[in-house]
Design an enzyme around this catalytic site. Structure first.
Site, PDB file in Angstrom:
ATOM      1  NE  ARG A 291      -0.666  -1.277   4.633  1.00  0.00           N
ATOM      2  CZ  ARG A 291      -1.100  -1.395   5.843  1.00  0.00           C
ATOM      3  NH1 ARG A 291      -2.265  -0.907   6.159  1.00  0.00           N
ATOM      4  NH2 ARG A 291      -0.388  -2.012   6.753  1.00  0.00           N
TER       5      ARG A 291
ATOM      6  CD  GLU B 277      -3.414 -12.837   9.822  1.00  0.00           C
ATOM      7  OE1 GLU B 277      -4.306 -12.345  10.545  1.00  0.00           O
ATOM      8  OE2 GLU B 277      -3.164 -12.455   8.668  1.00  0.00           O
TER       9      GLU B 277
ATOM     10  CE  LYS C  20      -0.007 -22.112  10.783  1.00  0.00           C
ATOM     11  NZ  LYS C  20       0.915 -21.020  11.082  1.00  0.00           N
TER      12      LYS C  20
ATOM     13  CG  ASN D  45       0.289 -17.131  15.249  1.00  0.00           C
ATOM     14  OD1 ASN D  45      -0.587 -16.373  15.646  1.00  0.00           O
ATOM     15  ND2 ASN D  45       0.627 -17.221  13.969  1.00  0.00           N
TER      16      ASN D  45
END
Ligand SMILES: NC(=O)c1ccc[n+]([C@@H]2O[C@H](COP(=O)([O-])OP(=O)(O)OC[C@H]3O[C@@H](n4cnc5c(N)ncnc54)[C@H](O)[C@@H]3O)[C@@H](O)[C@H]2O)c1
Ligand SMILES: O=P(O)(O)OC[C@H](O)CO
Length: 314
Positions: free
Chosen positions: A40, A261, A171, A236
């Site tokens: 962007r 995420e 996961k 994560n």
């Protein structure tokens, strides 16, 4: 023999110049394809970048997918352009997967999911890895397979896009739990139990989306679960590990390089579990930990002291 150093070079546009978009761009370039990487912050307009694209691959974080998909829709594309999604997340407003968002915006185009045990740092170091490309359109999946396959990146096809996509997405929540498990030094038995019961929970959620059970036992499910639950390279896993050391989620996310995420996915899964009335005990404890409703030790106790039951509901 892989013939992906093609006479027939493809024009590949990669949306998202983060860790994963950059690693995928390198893989396609090495195979002789023309790759344009868009972010962007780019000075070129998206319409210019997308001109003559054979493949448009999105490696945007989940929070940007809906906006970017509608931006792409305002640009002109050939009807043959194939969309590939490599995002591992769920939309908090609609609970849709990224491939469902892309397919809804582009109903007449082929959409392919790319997902597998692919820690981008290892791929950047040119270490060997395998992944899966999945689509209802077999020809499109095979084209994407050729574009990315090489002696260091082995790409399999699969006909269950939502199953492949959910393996990589679900996961991430288990990787947070695995980080907590290692951060608390709970040992190898505990980790094996967590990952195995985590897989059962992933299958249960996947079946609600219409995913095939066997897909979760492949590279994009079990494979990615093993990679992410065992590597400090996983963001994560890092979230869970640092929660176990007593840091707050806000502190952890402020210092984390890139996107974890699993934090957003966990919240979306709680909505789905309440709407569908399905038990997801590990996800629920990860959610309560992320919301600071329980300590890591309390979350562990809750899981260990649930009602005893058969391993499978036959
Ligand atoms: N890094 C990995 O090892 C890896 C491997 C496989 C899949 N993934 C998945 O790929 C996705 C991206 O991960 P990453 O590691 O590259 O993350 P990252 O944080 O390094 O990059 C995310 C990219 O998304 C863009 N983005 C975020 N919000 C946006 C918005 N609103 N509009 C436009 N662009 C936006 C950012 O500018 C950036 O280019 C995630 O869903 C992740 O789970 C990552
Ligand atoms: O760093 P993570 O936790 O987003 O994991 C990256 C990839 O999904 C591993 O396949």
């Amino acid at each position: 023999m892989i013939n992906s150093k093609i006479e027939n070079s493809k024009s590949v546009v990669i949306l998202g110049a983060g860790a994963w978009g950059t690693a995928l761009a390198k893989l396609a370039r090495v195979n002789g394809h023309q790759v344009r990487l868009w972010s962007r912050q780019d000075s070129q307009t998206l319409a210019t970048v997308l001109q003559d694209a054979d493949i448009v691959l999105s490696a945007i974080s989940m929070k940007g997918v809906t906006d970017v998909a509608s931006l792409v829709k305002s640009c002109s594309l050939s009807p043959q352009t194939i969309f590939v999604t490599a995002t591992k997340g769920l939309d908090p407003q609609t609970t849709r997967t990224p491939s469902q968002i892309w397919q809804a915006e582009f109903p007449d185009h082929a959409v392919v999911v790319l997902s597998g045990p692919n820690l981008s740092k290892e791929i950047e170091q040119e270490l060997p890895a395998a992944t899966v490309v999945a689509s209802k359109n077999t020809a499109a999946a095979e084209m994407v397979q050729l574009v990315f396959s090489s002696s260091r990146f082995r790409v399999y096809t699969n006909p269950d896009p939502v199953g492949v996509e959910l393996g990589g997405t679900l996961k991430n929540v288990m990787a947070i739990a695995a980080g907590v498990c290692d951060g608390l030094h709970l040992g190898t038995n505990a980790k094996a139990a967590l990952v195995t019961r985590g897989l059962t929970e992933m299958v249960r959620i996947g079946n609600i989306f219409g995913a095939k059970t066997e897909t979760f036992y492949g590279l994009s499910g079990l494979g990615d679960l093993l990679a992410t639950c065992n590597s400090p390279l996983s963001r994560n896993y890092q979230v869970g590990y640092q929660l176990a050391s007593g840091k707050t989620l806000t502190e952890i996310l402020a210092a984390l390089p890139g996107t974890a995420e699993g934090v957003n996915t966990c919240r979306v899964l709680m909505q789905i579990s309440q709407q569908q009335n399905i038990p997801i005990p590990i996800t629920e404890q990860v959610y309560r930990l992320l919301e600071a409703e329980v300590t890591p030790q309390e979350a562990l106790d809750e899981l260990m002291l649930r009602d005893i039951k058969p391993e499978y509901n036959l």
